[in-house]
Scaffold this motif. Structure first.
Motif, PDB file in Angstrom:
ATOM      1  N   ARG A  27      55.638  38.356  32.390  1.00 52.60           N
ATOM      2  CA  ARG A  27      54.820  37.584  33.321  1.00 52.60           C
ATOM      3  C   ARG A  27      55.601  36.406  33.898  1.00 52.60           C
ATOM      4  O   ARG A  27      55.538  36.125  35.094  1.00 52.60           O
ATOM      5  CB  ARG A  27      53.557  37.102  32.619  1.00 52.60           C
ATOM      6  CG  ARG A  27      52.619  38.225  32.269  1.00 52.60           C
ATOM      7  CD  ARG A  27      51.405  37.724  31.472  1.00 52.60           C
ATOM      8  NE  ARG A  27      50.566  38.841  31.073  1.00 52.60           N
ATOM      9  CZ  ARG A  27      50.597  39.405  29.879  1.00 52.60           C
ATOM     10  NH1 ARG A  27      51.422  38.956  28.959  1.00 52.60           N
ATOM     11  NH2 ARG A  27      49.805  40.415  29.602  1.00 52.60           N
ATOM     12  N   LEU A 144      43.739  34.280  43.992  1.00 52.32           N
ATOM     13  CA  LEU A 144      43.737  33.787  42.614  1.00 52.32           C
ATOM     14  C   LEU A 144      43.280  34.873  41.640  1.00 52.32           C
ATOM     15  O   LEU A 144      43.901  35.082  40.594  1.00 52.32           O
ATOM     16  CB  LEU A 144      42.845  32.551  42.488  1.00 52.32           C
ATOM     17  CG  LEU A 144      42.747  31.929  41.099  1.00 52.32           C
ATOM     18  CD1 LEU A 144      44.108  31.411  40.638  1.00 52.32           C
ATOM     19  CD2 LEU A 144      41.717  30.809  41.093  1.00 52.32           C
ATOM     20  N   VAL A 145      42.220  35.587  41.981  1.00 53.06           N
ATOM     21  CA  VAL A 145      41.723  36.670  41.126  1.00 53.06           C
ATOM     22  C   VAL A 145      42.787  37.760  41.005  1.00 53.06           C
ATOM     23  O   VAL A 145      43.069  38.254  39.905  1.00 53.06           O
ATOM     24  CB  VAL A 145      40.401  37.248  41.664  1.00 53.06           C
ATOM     25  CG1 VAL A 145      40.025  38.539  40.955  1.00 53.06           C
ATOM     26  CG2 VAL A 145      39.281  36.217  41.532  1.00 53.06           C
ATOM     27  N   SER A 146      43.417  38.120  42.121  1.00 53.13           N
ATOM     28  CA  SER A 146      44.460  39.146  42.103  1.00 53.13           C
ATOM     29  C   SER A 146      45.602  38.759  41.188  1.00 53.13           C
ATOM     30  O   SER A 146      46.065  39.563  40.377  1.00 53.13           O
ATOM     31  CB  SER A 146      44.982  39.384  43.523  1.00 53.13           C
ATOM     32  OG  SER A 146      46.088  40.254  43.505  1.00 53.13           O
ATOM     33  N   VAL A 147      46.051  37.533  41.298  1.00 55.07           N
ATOM     34  CA  VAL A 147      47.181  37.070  40.494  1.00 55.07           C
ATOM     35  C   VAL A 147      46.796  36.954  39.017  1.00 55.07           C
ATOM     36  O   VAL A 147      47.581  37.309  38.129  1.00 55.07           O
ATOM     37  CB  VAL A 147      47.712  35.731  41.047  1.00 55.07           C
ATOM     38  CG1 VAL A 147      48.734  35.115  40.121  1.00 55.07           C
ATOM     39  CG2 VAL A 147      48.312  35.941  42.440  1.00 55.07           C
ATOM     40  N   CYS A 148      45.597  36.481  38.727  1.00 55.97           N
ATOM     41  CA  CYS A 148      45.170  36.307  37.330  1.00 55.97           C
ATOM     42  C   CYS A 148      45.009  37.636  36.594  1.00 55.97           C
ATOM     43  O   CYS A 148      45.008  37.660  35.357  1.00 55.97           O
ATOM     44  CB  CYS A 148      43.875  35.507  37.267  1.00 55.97           C
ATOM     45  SG  CYS A 148      44.146  33.743  37.557  1.00 55.97           S
ATOM     46  N   MET A 149      44.920  38.719  37.331  1.00 57.14           N
ATOM     47  CA  MET A 149      44.820  40.033  36.677  1.00 57.14           C
ATOM     48  C   MET A 149      46.085  40.374  35.894  1.00 57.14           C
ATOM     49  O   MET A 149      46.089  41.299  35.083  1.00 57.14           O
ATOM     50  CB  MET A 149      44.502  41.113  37.717  1.00 57.14           C
ATOM     51  CG  MET A 149      43.092  41.008  38.261  1.00 57.14           C
ATOM     52  SD  MET A 149      42.755  42.208  39.554  1.00 57.14           S
ATOM     53  CE  MET A 149      42.618  43.702  38.576  1.00 57.14           C
ATOM     54  N   PHE A 151      47.178  38.995  33.455  1.00 56.73           N
ATOM     55  CA  PHE A 151      46.953  38.746  32.036  1.00 56.73           C
ATOM     56  C   PHE A 151      46.298  39.932  31.331  1.00 56.73           C
ATOM     57  O   PHE A 151      46.028  39.866  30.135  1.00 56.73           O
ATOM     58  CB  PHE A 151      46.138  37.460  31.843  1.00 56.73           C
ATOM     59  CG  PHE A 151      46.913  36.252  32.271  1.00 56.73           C
ATOM     60  CD1 PHE A 151      47.983  35.800  31.521  1.00 56.73           C
ATOM     61  CD2 PHE A 151      46.607  35.603  33.450  1.00 56.73           C
ATOM     62  CE1 PHE A 151      48.723  34.704  31.925  1.00 56.73           C
ATOM     63  CE2 PHE A 151      47.332  34.503  33.865  1.00 56.73           C
ATOM     64  CZ  PHE A 151      48.403  34.050  33.104  1.00 56.73           C
ATOM     65  N   ARG A 152      46.080  41.022  32.058  1.00 53.95           N
ATOM     66  CA  ARG A 152      45.613  42.257  31.423  1.00 53.95           C
ATOM     67  C   ARG A 152      46.761  42.835  30.590  1.00 53.95           C
ATOM     68  O   ARG A 152      47.915  42.464  30.768  1.00 53.95           O
ATOM     69  CB  ARG A 152      45.194  43.268  32.504  1.00 53.95           C
ATOM     70  CG  ARG A 152      44.002  42.838  33.329  1.00 53.95           C
ATOM     71  CD  ARG A 152      43.846  43.711  34.579  1.00 53.95           C
ATOM     72  NE  ARG A 152      44.186  45.090  34.373  1.00 53.95           N
ATOM     73  CZ  ARG A 152      43.314  46.058  34.084  1.00 53.95           C
ATOM     74  NH1 ARG A 152      42.033  45.775  33.998  1.00 53.95           N
ATOM     75  NH2 ARG A 152      43.707  47.294  33.911  1.00 53.95           N
ATOM     76  N   ARG A 155      49.634  44.269  32.625  1.00 57.37           N
ATOM     77  CA  ARG A 155      50.343  43.277  33.443  1.00 57.37           C
ATOM     78  C   ARG A 155      50.345  43.597  34.932  1.00 57.37           C
ATOM     79  O   ARG A 155      51.270  43.221  35.653  1.00 57.37           O
ATOM     80  CB  ARG A 155      51.777  43.089  32.964  1.00 57.37           C
ATOM     81  CG  ARG A 155      51.891  42.598  31.561  1.00 57.37           C
ATOM     82  CD  ARG A 155      53.333  42.335  31.194  1.00 57.37           C
ATOM     83  NE  ARG A 155      53.432  42.244  29.742  1.00 57.37           N
ATOM     84  CZ  ARG A 155      54.544  42.410  29.079  1.00 57.37           C
ATOM     85  NH1 ARG A 155      55.662  42.653  29.704  1.00 57.37           N
ATOM     86  NH2 ARG A 155      54.547  42.326  27.770  1.00 57.37           N
ATOM     87  N   CYS A 157      48.769  43.110  38.649  1.00 54.53           N
ATOM     88  CA  CYS A 157      47.939  42.237  39.481  1.00 54.53           C
ATOM     89  C   CYS A 157      47.054  43.096  40.377  1.00 54.53           C
ATOM     90  O   CYS A 157      47.235  44.316  40.463  1.00 54.53           O
ATOM     91  CB  CYS A 157      48.822  41.334  40.336  1.00 54.53           C
ATOM     92  SG  CYS A 157      49.794  40.148  39.379  1.00 54.53           S
TER      93      CYS A 157
END
Length: 171
Positions: A27, A144-149, A151-152, A155, A157
Motif C-alpha cells: 500500500r 476518497l471511497v475508491s482510494v480507501c478500498m 485497505f481490503r 488491496r 482500489c
C-alpha cells in the motif's frame, strides 16, 4: 494398467482465473507512486495553466467574488486528462506503469496477470476516476471511497474494480 490409475470420482482440474504467482504491491509503495505522479503532473500543469490563462481568469473571478466558470473548468479538466495521457502513455504502453510506478518497481496487470493495455489503463482505470473527481463535492467523496478500498485484503482500489486490474511488484 493406466486405466486403473484414473479416478472417475476425482474433481475436474482446471486452471483458475485470477490466480497467479504475482506479489501484490504494498500500500505504501502505491501511495508513493501516486505522490510521484501527482508531483510530475503539478510540475507540468502549473506552468501550462499559467501560460494558458487559467490562473489570471481565476484571480479575476475571485476579485469579483465569483468562481471560475463551469465551461472553463471543463476545458481545463479535459486539458488535464490529455496531459496525463501524454505524460504517462509511453510507460503505460510498454510496462503497464506510470512514471511513479516504474520508479518504485510496481505495475498494473489484469486479474489473470497479463499486462494491462494502454487503452484499458487510460479509459477504464484512470479517466473515469478523474472525471468523477471533477464533480464538485461528490467527486472528492467518490475518489476518497475508491482510494480507501485499498485497505481490503486484495488491496484493490475502486478504479481497479472498474478496470479489472490489480497492482503487483515487478519481478
Amino acid at each position: 494398467m493406466q486405466d486403473q490409475d484414473i479416478n472417475p470420482y476425482q474433481a475436474p482440474a482446471a486452471e483458475l482465473q485470477g490466480e497467479t504467482d504475482e506479489v501484490l504491491a504494498e500500500r505504501g509503495t502505491r501511495l508513493g507512486a501516486a505522490v510521484i505522479d501527482g508531483l510530475i503532473g503539478l510540475a507540468i500543469m502549473t506552468p501550462v495553466m499559467w501560460l494558458g490563462g487559467y490562473w489570471s481568469a481565476a484571480m479575476a473571478a475571485a476579485q469579483r467574488g465569483e468562481q471560475v466558470g463551469f465551461g472553463l473548468q471543463l476545458l481545463w479538466m479535459g486539458i488535464g486528462l490529455l496531459m496525463f495521457a501524454a505524460i504517462h502513455a509511453w510507460p503505460l504502453h510498454v510496462g503497464g506503469q506510470t512514471w511513479g510506478k516504474r520508479w518504485l518497481g510496481i505495475r498494473i496487470v489484469t486479474l489473470d496477470g497479463r499486462p494491462v493495455t494502454l487503452a484499458r489503463a487510460l479509459f477504464a482505470r484512470y479517466f473515469p476516476l478523474q472525471v468523477v473527481g471533477g464533480i464538485p463535492c461528490l467527486g472528492a467523496l467518490a475518489v476518497l471511497v475508491s482510494v480507501c478500498m485499498i485497505f481490503r485484503k486484495d488491496r484493490r482500489c475502486g478504479h481497479d474494480f472498474v478496470a479489472g486490474t490489480r497492482v503487483v511488484k515487478v519481478r
